[in-house]
Structures are given as structure tokens and as C-alpha cells.
Write an enzyme that holds these catalytic residues in place. Structure first.
Site, PDB file in Angstrom:
ATOM      1  N   HIS A  82       0.836  -1.205   0.000  1.00  0.00           N
ATOM      2  CA  HIS A  82       0.000   0.000   0.000  1.00  0.00           C
ATOM      3  C   HIS A  82       0.870   1.253   0.000  1.00  0.00           C
ATOM      4  CE1 HIS A  82      -3.738   2.275   1.136  1.00  0.00           C
ATOM      5  NE2 HIS A  82      -2.816   3.122   1.554  1.00  0.00           N
ATOM      6  N   GLU A  83       1.805   1.327   0.945  1.00  0.00           N
ATOM      7  CA  GLU A  83       2.643   2.520   1.066  1.00  0.00           C
ATOM      8  C   GLU A  83       3.635   2.635  -0.089  1.00  0.00           C
ATOM      9  OE1 GLU A  83       2.230   5.001   3.035  1.00  0.00           O
ATOM     10  OE2 GLU A  83       0.561   4.011   4.060  1.00  0.00           O
ATOM     11  N   HIS A 103       2.047   4.157  -3.170  1.00  0.00           N
ATOM     12  CA  HIS A 103       1.966   5.621  -3.119  1.00  0.00           C
ATOM     13  C   HIS A 103       3.281   6.240  -3.587  1.00  0.00           C
ATOM     14  CE1 HIS A 103      -1.920   5.899  -1.307  1.00  0.00           C
ATOM     15  NE2 HIS A 103      -1.576   5.413  -0.133  1.00  0.00           N
TER      16      HIS A 103
END
Length: 210
Positions: free
Chosen positions: A25-26, A29
Site C-alpha cells: 500500500h505505502e 503511493h
């Protein structure tokens, strides 16, 4: 009565899916921002799939306990740079949930493979059972993280996406009150509002994948 052995067994199976979910997820980004011209995350050493670079211990514990809400160390993004590209903020924000949905689909494929393997081999069964449970956990946590983060509440990803499509004056209003976002999230959790509005969506997609 608390069963420590059962807890540790569950933790050993669930930990890897949890770490993978927040790490991808991170990192998503950071990679999205990098492709849009922002190398802030790269300079900070956050363009990596090493979980140690992304995990926040307290956020991981909360995530494990709730299987819905938790957090990692936010990847640094210079939104002034990504905002120069059309809907750049939305692209960076959506990259995180998208990574979770992709992981959920991949985990679903492995779940279906594992559950369709017929074997009488005891050793093989001992391997397949935890792998199947890991796939189930992965689908559940990734769907939950993806859906929850798309809520249009800053500082969640959904809030960033909403911000990207608003006029400048409305964007400022959203940014101004972003600090109250966590209070709104806590209210949703404490009042069990998520049971009525969020869980049905999560359950629908989990059931669809599993």
C-alpha cells in the site's frame, strides 16, 4: 479465557499478509508519486518492499486486532509536485488501495488453487492448511484496507481523491479540516457505524473473491 497458544498460532499465519498489505500500500503511493516526477520517497529510502521501512508498530497492532483500521508510516509525497499533473493527487492516493485490491485478487487465485488440491499426504496437508488460511487473511485484510481507505475522509486516500476533483476553494476547506479526520474515523469505529456502511461492502467483495 485468553489462549496464548491459539493467539500465537493465529499471529504466525496472519502476520505475513498484514505486513504485505501495508507494505505494498505505502510503496504504491511512493512509486506513483515517483512516476509523476516526485522523488521525495526515493530520497527518503521508501521506494522499497522492505516491511521494516514502512511498518508502524502501534498501527500494525491495531490493524491486526481490528482487521480493518490501522496505519503504516506514511510515504513522504510532495503534493505540490504531483498536483502539477492532471489529477496527480488522485493518482497517488488511489495507488495504495489499488495495490491492496490487486493483492486481494492474487490471494484469491492462490486460495482457489490451494482448496482444489486433493491429497492424502499428511505433510502436504500440513503445508496447505496454513497457506490456505494465509490466502484467506490476505483477501480479507487487503479488501478491508482498500475499501476503508477509499472513504472520502481526509487524511484517508479517499479524502485525497476527493480533494483532487474539487475546486481550489473547496480543496482548501478540506485541507483546513483534515486534522479532524481521525476524530471522524474514531467516531465511526466507536459507534459501530462501520457495521452498517462499510462492512457490507467489504463482506460483498470478500465473498466474491473467496
Amino acid at each position: 479465557m485468553f489462549d496464548i497458544n491459539s493467539f500465537l498460532q493465529q499471529l504466525s499465519i496472519a502476520l505475513l499478509p498484514f505486513l504485505a498489505a501495508i507494505t505494498f500500500h505505502e510503496a504504491a503511493h511512493g512509486y506513483a508519486a515517483y512516476f509523476l516526477g516526485d522523488d521525495t520517497a526515493k530520497k527518503a529510502g521508501r521506494l522499497t518492499l522492505n516491511p521494516l521501512s514502512h511498518i508502524d508498530v502501534m498501527g500494525l497492532i491495531v490493524l491486526f486486532l481490528t482487521r480493518l483500521f490501522g496505519w503504516a508510516k506514511p510515504v513522504p509525497v510532495n503534493f505540490n509536485i504531483v498536483a502539477r499533473r492532471k489529477h496527480g493527487i488522485a493518482i497517488v492516493a488511489f495507488a495504495g488501495p489499488l495495490a491492496n485490491f490487486i493483492l486481494a485478487i492474487i490471494s484469491s487465485v492462490f486460495y482457489n488453487i490451494f482448496t482444489h488440491i486433493n491429497t492424502s499426504n499428511l505433510l502436504m496437508n500440513k503445508i496447505l492448511v496454513p497457506l490456505t488460511l494465509m490466502a484467506v487473511y490476505s483477501v480479507q485484510i487487503n479488501v478491508a484496507l482498500g475499501v476503508f481507505n477509499l472513504l472520502p475522509i481526509p487524511p484517508l486516500d479517499g479524502g485525497r481523491i476527493l480533494q483532487s476533483f474539487l475546486p481550489s476553494d473547496k480543496q482548501y476547506f478540506l485541507i483546513k479540516y483534515e486534522r479532524y479526520g481521525f476524530i471522524i474515523i474514531l467516531i465511526l469505529l466507536i459507534t459501530n457505524m462501520v457495521d452498517y456502511f462499510i462492512f457490507p461492502v467489504i463482506h460483498f467483495f470478500v465473498k466474491l473473491l473467496l
